[in-house]
Design a protein around this motif. Structure first.
Motif, PDB file in Angstrom:
ATOM      1  N   LEU A 133       0.718  -1.224   0.085  1.00  0.00           N
ATOM      2  CA  LEU A 133       0.249  -0.037  -0.049  1.00  0.00           C
ATOM      3  C   LEU A 133       0.871   1.092  -0.150  1.00  0.00           C
ATOM      4  N   LYS A 134       1.790   1.190   0.740  1.00  0.00           N
ATOM      5  CA  LYS A 134       2.914   2.195   1.060  1.00  0.00           C
ATOM      6  C   LYS A 134       3.460   2.664  -0.479  1.00  0.00           C
ATOM      7  N   VAL A 137       1.053   4.239  -2.627  1.00  0.00           N
ATOM      8  CA  VAL A 137       0.806   5.628  -2.569  1.00  0.00           C
ATOM      9  C   VAL A 137       1.951   6.541  -3.029  1.00  0.00           C
ATOM     10  N   LEU A 187      -4.711  11.521  -5.396  1.00  0.00           N
ATOM     11  CA  LEU A 187      -4.382  10.425  -4.355  1.00  0.00           C
ATOM     12  C   LEU A 187      -5.415   9.511  -4.133  1.00  0.00           C
ATOM     13  N   THR A 188      -6.495  10.292  -3.527  1.00  0.00           N
ATOM     14  CA  THR A 188      -7.496   9.576  -2.837  1.00  0.00           C
ATOM     15  C   THR A 188      -8.428   8.574  -3.634  1.00  0.00           C
ATOM     16  N   LEU A 191      -6.153   5.750  -4.327  1.00  0.00           N
ATOM     17  CA  LEU A 191      -6.309   4.940  -3.326  1.00  0.00           C
ATOM     18  C   LEU A 191      -7.492   3.841  -3.474  1.00  0.00           C
ATOM     19  N   ARG A 195      -7.973   0.150  -3.719  1.00  0.00           N
ATOM     20  CA  ARG A 195      -8.746  -0.560  -2.846  1.00  0.00           C
ATOM     21  C   ARG A 195      -9.794  -1.566  -3.514  1.00  0.00           C
TER      22      ARG A 195
ATOM     23  N   PHE B  74     -15.034  13.028   1.071  1.00  0.00           N
ATOM     24  CA  PHE B  74     -13.632  13.635   0.590  1.00  0.00           C
ATOM     25  C   PHE B  74     -12.699  13.788   1.932  1.00  0.00           C
ATOM     26  N   SER B  77     -11.718  10.442   2.917  1.00  0.00           N
ATOM     27  CA  SER B  77     -10.712   9.781   2.393  1.00  0.00           C
ATOM     28  C   SER B  77      -9.333  10.317   2.502  1.00  0.00           C
ATOM     29  N   ILE B  78      -9.525  11.657   2.782  1.00  0.00           N
ATOM     30  CA  ILE B  78      -8.078  12.419   3.405  1.00  0.00           C
ATOM     31  C   ILE B  78      -7.686  11.870   4.607  1.00  0.00           C
ATOM     32  N   SER B  80      -8.060   8.710   5.562  1.00  0.00           N
ATOM     33  CA  SER B  80      -7.514   7.505   5.558  1.00  0.00           C
ATOM     34  C   SER B  80      -6.292   7.662   4.791  1.00  0.00           C
ATOM     35  N   LEU B  81      -6.251   8.495   3.778  1.00  0.00           N
ATOM     36  CA  LEU B  81      -4.916   8.522   3.353  1.00  0.00           C
ATOM     37  C   LEU B  81      -4.012   9.254   4.247  1.00  0.00           C
ATOM     38  N   ILE B  84      -2.313   6.353   6.535  1.00  0.00           N
ATOM     39  CA  ILE B  84      -1.280   5.544   6.033  1.00  0.00           C
ATOM     40  C   ILE B  84       0.185   5.702   6.277  1.00  0.00           C
ATOM     41  N   GLU B  85       1.033   4.764   6.936  1.00  0.00           N
ATOM     42  CA  GLU B  85       2.175   5.191   7.280  1.00  0.00           C
ATOM     43  C   GLU B  85       3.017   5.129   6.225  1.00  0.00           C
ATOM     44  N   LEU B  86       3.421   6.094   5.962  1.00  0.00           N
ATOM     45  CA  LEU B  86       4.476   6.261   4.784  1.00  0.00           C
ATOM     46  C   LEU B  86       6.125   6.351   4.681  1.00  0.00           C
ATOM     47  N   PRO B  90      10.352   4.618   0.241  1.00  0.00           N
ATOM     48  CA  PRO B  90      11.027   3.841  -0.576  1.00  0.00           C
ATOM     49  C   PRO B  90      11.512   4.878  -1.422  1.00  0.00           C
TER      50      PRO B  90
END
Lengths: 203, 399
Positions: A133-134, A137, A187-188, A191, A195, B74, B77-78, B80-81, B84-86, B90
């Motif tokens: 998931l990361k 994103v 982004l949403t 996502l 999902r 909206f 969803s913000i 939930s975004l 997320i642990e980012l 990476p």
């Protein structure tokens, strides 16, 4: 969890004050202050650039250039605005210059498309799924246009509010809000699509 | 995830609202506003979600959220975004081939386009207009109907032969060549080109902007931060002495000197930065001196040649030279401006006489009168333009 630095904490205020002092001393030609500034802000800037371009060696260059610029144009610093805004502005200018001079805005996207393919299939265990998931994103973040990415990174990771971002970017508040809204919508949406895709795969 | 600024009880029992007034009794779940009405609220949602919105605005957003399902979605969803642990991010190394020289044309397509444009301009201007028209056109039997301004003796646009087209990256050191280039292309490049008159300064001014270019240009320059894996030396800069007029001492600071940003390392970086800044400064000073000298000689040469051009009735060339003198003279040698004004008057007089002669000629020869009148019209326009410019200069001088 939301970013713990979201609110202006006493730590943030302290950092702002120290940074302002260092920049003022640097503007008057104090090299020791410049050294301290380098020591304190280097890793933060490095992380900031990695979030923007996701490439450690590029961000090394950008950090290097940011500090060279800070010193070279040290007279330009005035104590009127926020010191952190000034630092971000110089750093963002380096990032934009990099985008512009190297003409890589599109190339960057292409590179990421090639190197980080999004994986929709859910991974077997929860940790791997979280990583997945990361990665998804981050991939979506790199698909944002640079102005939107800048705003998102400043809001999400640097803990700046829209008016603060507007000050950093020297842009209208409405422009910044609109860019952030667009970035978040993309982004949403991405996502939700992911999902939905995972749900179908699971079923 | 709840926002510190949001009143959850209101969200639990949403009400239908107008944007500025809550009306609890007329709630319709999922009811929303037209998108254009939601947009200002959507813009505030990111700060609202992270609790950075001022209280008054936050209340207004609260009210809107109570009745707008799409904004609530909206917001969720913000949340939930942002949940997320980012971290850590990476990271991806950009493919090495991107920095190679193979795709030079891709990375410098702007320069390539400029070169192409310059070549096309050169072809158009040199081949189409730069041909020697004056006597040749008349002798080769050009009919009066084809008569153009260029065919009239003394008024022909006789531009000197174009120098070899500058190659990419070539430094034009001769201001006269540069002036011709500008005269042909019509682009204000002269300053830029003359600025680069010292190739060594140009090297420094231009090439120091990008580390990668720097590395291509100089024998040894590595600027890397300590985080780069296995650097050749933490910060090493050696500038070949024969390429630059100033001596930049070679410095070598090892990784041990400045591991984790010790005082010695930081001081070394500061020292190197200062050296580079001083070096740039002295190069710029050198470039300025060279520019000033070149300008002076160029202006002086032109001022001497203009009266001769006027005597030969080569007004077009005289005007090109004069405009250059005026343009540069204002900033560099104000004494030139007065003299330039005198010359401009002389050119106008000459052109006026030409015009009168031409009008008399047209009156006498009715068969070619229409084409000659057309040419006379052009000439008159040019003369009028000069007269206006003269008035303007006179006013500027008298102020």
């Amino acid at each position: 969890m939301l970013d713990p630095n979201a609110r202006m904490s006493s730590q943030t205020l302290l950092r702002e004050r120290e940074l302002s002092n260092l920049l003022k001393r640097m503007a008057s030609g104090d090299r020791a202050a410049y050294g301290l500034l380098f020591e304190r802000e280097r890793s933060a800037l490095e992380t900031f650039f990695i979030r923007l371009c996701r490439c450690p060696s590029r961000s090394d260059d950008l950090v290097q250039n940011t500090f060279v610029t800070l010193w070279r144009y040290r007279d330009n610093f005035t104590a009127r605005g926020k010191a952190t805004s000034y630092l971000y502005r110089v750093a963002l200018n380096q990032w934009r210059q990099w985008c512009r001079q190297e003409n890589r805005r599109h190339d960057v996207h292409r590179d990421f498309e090639c190197t980080v393919p999004p994986r929709v299939v859910p991974a077997p265990d929860r940790e791997a799924e979280r990583d997945d998931l990361k990665e998804w994103v981050w991939h979506s973040i790199t698909q944002l246009k640079p102005p939107q990415r800048e705003v998102f990174v400043l809001h999400r990771f640097e803990g700046l509010s829209c008016p603060e971002i507007a000050e950093v970017l020297d842009e209208n508040l409405k422009t910044v809000e609109s860019r952030l809204r667009l970035a978040l919508s993309k982004l949403t949406r991405s996502l939700s699509a992911r999902r939905a895709g995972s749900g179908r795969e699971g079923a | 995830m709840s926002s510190p600024n949001r009143d959850d009880s209101k969200r639990e029992a949403p009400d239908r609202v107008t944007p500025d007034r809550v009306t609890p009794d007329r709630e319709a779940p999922g009811a929303g506003y037209p998108p254009e009405q939601c947009e200002p609220y959507e813009c505030k949602l990111p700060d609202y979600a992270t609790g950075r919105l001022p209280r008054a605005t936050s209340r207004a957003v609260d009210q809107h959220l109570n009745s707008c399902a799409s904004c609530r979605r909206f917001l969720e969803s913000i949340h939930s975004l942002y949940q997320i642990e980012l971290l850590p991010e990476p990271v991806v190394e950009v493919a090495a081939s991107r920095t190679g020289r193979g795709d030079w044309w891709v990375r410098h397509r702007g320069i390539a386009a400029a070169i192409l444009l310059a070549v096309v301009l050169w072809l158009v201007l040199f081949i189409a207009e730069g041909r020697p028209l004056t006597d040749h056109a008349i002798r080769s039997g050009a009919s009066s109907h084809d008569l153009t301004l260029a065919d009239l003796p003394g008024i022909a646009l006789e531009l000197p032969p174009f120098p070899a087209s500058p190659r990419s990256g070539e430094v034009i050191t001769d201001p006269v060549v540069a002036a011709r280039f500008v005269a042909y292309t019509g682009k204000p490049l002269l300053e830029e080109i003359v600025w680069d008159s010292c190739p060594r300064c140009q090297m420094m001014d231009r090439k120091f902007e990008l580390p990668e270019v720097r590395a291509q240009f100089f024998d040894v320059i590595h600027l890397r931060s300590p985080l780069t894996p296995q650097p050749p030396g933490w910060l090493t800069a050696t500038v070949p002495r024969e390429q630059v007029p100033y001596q930049l001492p070679a410095m070598r600071i090892t990784r041990d000197d400045c591991a984790s940003g010790t005082i010695a390392g930081v001081a070394a970086v500061s020292r190197m930065t200062q050296l580079l800044a001083d070096f740039d400064q002295s190069c710029s000073d050198g470039a300025l001196r060279a520019l000033d000298d070149a300008m002076y000689h160029d202006l002086a040469r032109r001022m001497v040649s203009i009266p001769a051009l006027v005597d030969q009735a080569r007004y077009a060339e005289a005007v090109v030279d004069l405009e250059r003198v005026e343009q540069v003279g204002v900033r560099h040698r104000t004494a030139f401006v007065d003299l330039a004004y005198e010359l401009r008057l002389a050119i106008t007089d000459g052109l006026t006489q030409q015009l009168q002669a031409l009008e008399r000629h047209a009156e006498n020869r009715s068969s070619t009168s229409s084409s000659i009148r057309a040419v006379a019209g052009q000439l008159a326009e040019q003369t009028r333009g000069l007269a206006i410019a003269n008035d303007f200069t006179r006013m500027s001088l008298s102020e």
